[in-house]
Design an enzyme around this catalytic site. Sequence first.
Site, mmCIF file in Angstrom:
data_model
loop_
_atom_site.group_PDB
_atom_site.id
_atom_site.type_symbol
_atom_site.label_atom_id
_atom_site.label_comp_id
_atom_site.label_asym_id
_atom_site.label_seq_id
_atom_site.Cartn_x
_atom_site.Cartn_y
_atom_site.Cartn_z
ATOM 1 N N LEU A 1 -10.786 -9.409 -2.093
ATOM 2 C CA LEU A 1 -12.102 -8.897 -2.467
ATOM 3 C C LEU A 1 -12.012 -7.956 -3.670
ATOM 4 C CD1 LEU A 1 -13.723 -8.096 1.000
ATOM 5 C CD2 LEU A 1 -14.002 -10.121 -0.421
ATOM 6 N N ASP B 1 -2.514 0.809 8.830
ATOM 7 C CA ASP B 1 -2.744 -0.023 7.655
ATOM 8 C C ASP B 1 -4.128 0.254 7.069
ATOM 9 O OD1 ASP B 1 -1.804 -2.356 5.980
ATOM 10 O OD2 ASP B 1 -3.667 -3.185 6.756
ATOM 11 N N GLY C 1 -4.813 -12.931 5.873
ATOM 12 C CA GLY C 1 -4.135 -14.197 5.639
ATOM 13 C C GLY C 1 -3.325 -14.165 4.360
ATOM 14 N N VAL D 1 -6.157 -3.024 -0.998
ATOM 15 C CA VAL D 1 -7.317 -2.561 -0.228
ATOM 16 C C VAL D 1 -8.097 -3.705 0.397
ATOM 17 C CG1 VAL D 1 -9.523 -1.343 -0.351
ATOM 18 C CG2 VAL D 1 -7.550 -0.473 -1.611
ATOM 19 N N LYS E 1 0.802 -1.224 0.000
ATOM 20 C CA LYS E 1 0.000 0.000 0.000
ATOM 21 C C LYS E 1 0.838 1.278 0.000
ATOM 22 C CE LYS E 1 -1.858 -2.057 3.522
ATOM 23 N NZ LYS E 1 -1.771 -3.465 3.140
ATOM 24 N N LYS F 1 -5.277 2.084 3.376
ATOM 25 C CA LYS F 1 -6.317 1.553 2.489
ATOM 26 C C LYS F 1 -7.396 2.606 2.248
ATOM 27 C CE LYS F 1 -5.777 -3.269 4.029
ATOM 28 N NZ LYS F 1 -6.435 -4.412 4.691
ATOM 29 N N ALA G 1 -7.512 -7.262 0.039
ATOM 30 C CA ALA G 1 -6.905 -8.598 -0.074
ATOM 31 C C ALA G 1 -7.472 -9.281 -1.310
ATOM 32 C CB ALA G 1 -7.115 -9.409 1.185
ATOM 33 N N GLY H 1 -1.308 -16.039 11.411
ATOM 34 C CA GLY H 1 -0.660 -15.322 10.320
ATOM 35 C C GLY H 1 -1.425 -14.120 9.826
#
Length: 863
Positions: free
Chosen positions: A662, A727, A845, A658, A628, A731, A660, A713
Amino acid sequence: MPPGLGLHRAGRHGPEPSAVLSCPSMPRSRRAPQVHKFGGASLADSAAVRHAVDIIRRHRPEPTVVVVSAMAGTTDALLGVAQQAGSGESRTVTSLISRLRSRHAEVARALLPGGAARADLLAYVSDVFEELEALAQGLRLLRELTPRTTDYLISRGERLSARLVAAALEAAGVKAKYVDALDVIHTDGVFGQAAPDFPRTDRSAQRMLAPLLARGIVPVVPGFIGATPEGEIATLGRGGSDLTATLLARGLGAARVSLWKDVPGLLTADPRVVPEARVIPQLHAREAAELAYYGAKVLHPRALIPLAGRRIPIYVRPFADPTAAGTEVSERVAPARFPVKALTAAGGQALVTVTGSGMLGVPGIAARTFASLHARQISVSLISQASSEHSICFSVPETLATDAQESLEREFKGEISRGEIDGVEVSTGMATVAVVGLGMHGTPGVAAGVFSALAAGKINVVAIAQGSSELNISVVVEERHAAEAQRRIHGAFQLSRIAGGGVIQPERMELVLLGFGQIGRSLSALIGRVKRPALSLTIAGIIDRSGFIFDPRGLGQSRLAGLAKEKRRGRRLAEMAKGRAATASEAIAHIASYALTRPVLVDLTADDTAPVLEQALTSGMDLVLANKRPLAGRRAVSDALWETARARGRRVQHEATVGAGLPVIDTYHKLIESGDRVDRIEGLLSGTLGYVLSEVTARVPFSTAVRAAMSRGYTEPDPREDLSGMDVGRKALILARLLGYPGELKRTVVESLVPKWARPLALTEFLDRLEELDAGWKRRVDTAAAAGTVLRYVATVTPAKIAVGLRAVPSTSPLAAIKGSDNQLVFTTARYKANPLVITGPGAGAEVTAAGVLNDILRLAGA
């Protein structure tokens, strides 16, 4: 020849006795030898000579022959000595000889330890330059410099170099012998541009070198020189050391020839003119010959002749990077899918045109034209004649244009006086651009592509030539337009992307992974499972903070699995087999020098990589980002990336930055493309925080929830990276900029879940004290439950505002229903206002993120 200069074989440093006597009965080496040739730039100083010795040692115990040029700059200096001495100059000559003597003696001292070997070598160097001084003195007195004398004088450069390399090999423990070229290479009697005598050279190579090879000795042979039928020294012309190497390979039936150069290989164009030029992995010998003839100076134009029909490949390889593959030049015919391989240009040309109505149907006009030029030793590089026979034009070096014109006017004096020929016109300031490729034969549209590219640049074509073999299309343009013409043609055939030109229908895509942590390793495993008939995905390179591993052919799945296993054990790429220590920028520069089909840099780091991404874009790579930071940093930096991508025609995919896996950004673009307007995006953008908060809501202690997220993880190595909310803030900023938000991300708009006292702690101390946060979080959960709400970490963006923080949302809200690590985003648009569009799915993940990255890669490929 001037008397008294002692230029016959009897001279002390004339053709020297061989290091070994002829012994035809000796057993031949069972394996075909390899020939290594090192150019002057590869022997510039003692460090370079040691590097050459290391290269030779790496290829042992294969039978090896070494050919060397003079040390860099030596031939020019010796020519300077000859010319200055021939004109009667003394002071400059003395200075030149003194510098050459000191340089070679210094290299000898650096290469050899004290002892007899060093003393012998220094004595040899001293003798050579003493004789050179005597020769120069003779030239100053006679003031006569012939081609024969020049060849005799400048031959010292290669002989000195060969002596130094042979001694350095011996000092390094490699059995080596100096073998004088005059005992092996035989030529005609043309000084300065001698032609080799193939049969005699073949026999001498077998007689003189094969016995040495059979005994495990490395013969070191001076390049560039040979013996005339009278036993005198003749040079093979500039670049003739390549020719020496291929002559020896022919005579010995070598397995291959390696030409070690100061370039990465043969390129698709001159990189000084076309920055996007790339290394060509494989060229047919005829293609290489065309490029050499038209000005590509990497190969001597005649070096390919000895190997015709011999099936001995030549490898042009970078001296600075011995592990690089370079370019293979052979008679192997590559698939003809890409008709154009490369282009080159020869400047300083003049176009000479003979025109007249009296030429129509008159036999012998062309013969007389070129016979006239031949009489003046004028070489013609291109010929073009109209079928009407009304004119004939050809190109010659501009310096010879006046001679050519005068010669032709004399030849056709009668026709010109009778008006049968209008005259001889000369147009100076021209350049010939040659487009080369064996696959052009029978491929329609190549010529059209060349002319369309030039027309788009408003570049006028003055003359055209193409042989029936269709190996080469040559066009003459004004020299001031030559550079732009090359760039236009190179771009039209996209030679920077496909080791040869053709219409781009990507079937192969080479991925370069920047970062090989959990996501990178998961992605490499997923790529191995992609089965698409029209798509070949391969990982060609991997980069981490220590260095990189690269193979232009691609890293196989077993290799990738082995690398992943080593990384999990904590090893760095630079420490692994074929790994190289380098910065990310150096790795990109190296990888970009290869003509890959469709290179894509995949950024899987969490670093500020904007400069590296800029470099990748300008090097012809597309981008896929999970990182990002480059897009969520300063506005000027992210805007510059997008602008570079647009200017270079590159594509950037960043879905995984943004959501993962999706389709958040894809949904936004489809809404806009359909004519909708997005007013607001709100939702849960952190699978890590979603998991922790849903666990806390279920009455799991905060410390337990954080440790569970770490073990699964979901978090960064330091969970405070996630708990800080930055984070999510990054995003949110990426999404806000899609909506038109003009500002930067302010720390005040992001609520951190890390208390101030915990921020400066070392990670181990923070984890030890996690339980101190449990009571506070229990009170927050109880308060929210009493109000009929649940805690969620929510990001809200509009074109004018960003808000990121902990919110108590009604238990009836769709956000309250999210469990575990799922993400959810709500799009409020002009069309979806009363009933907003909702996207829900996994948001944390390594495997989820890797799947999102893979989707972006497939989107780039159009799969």
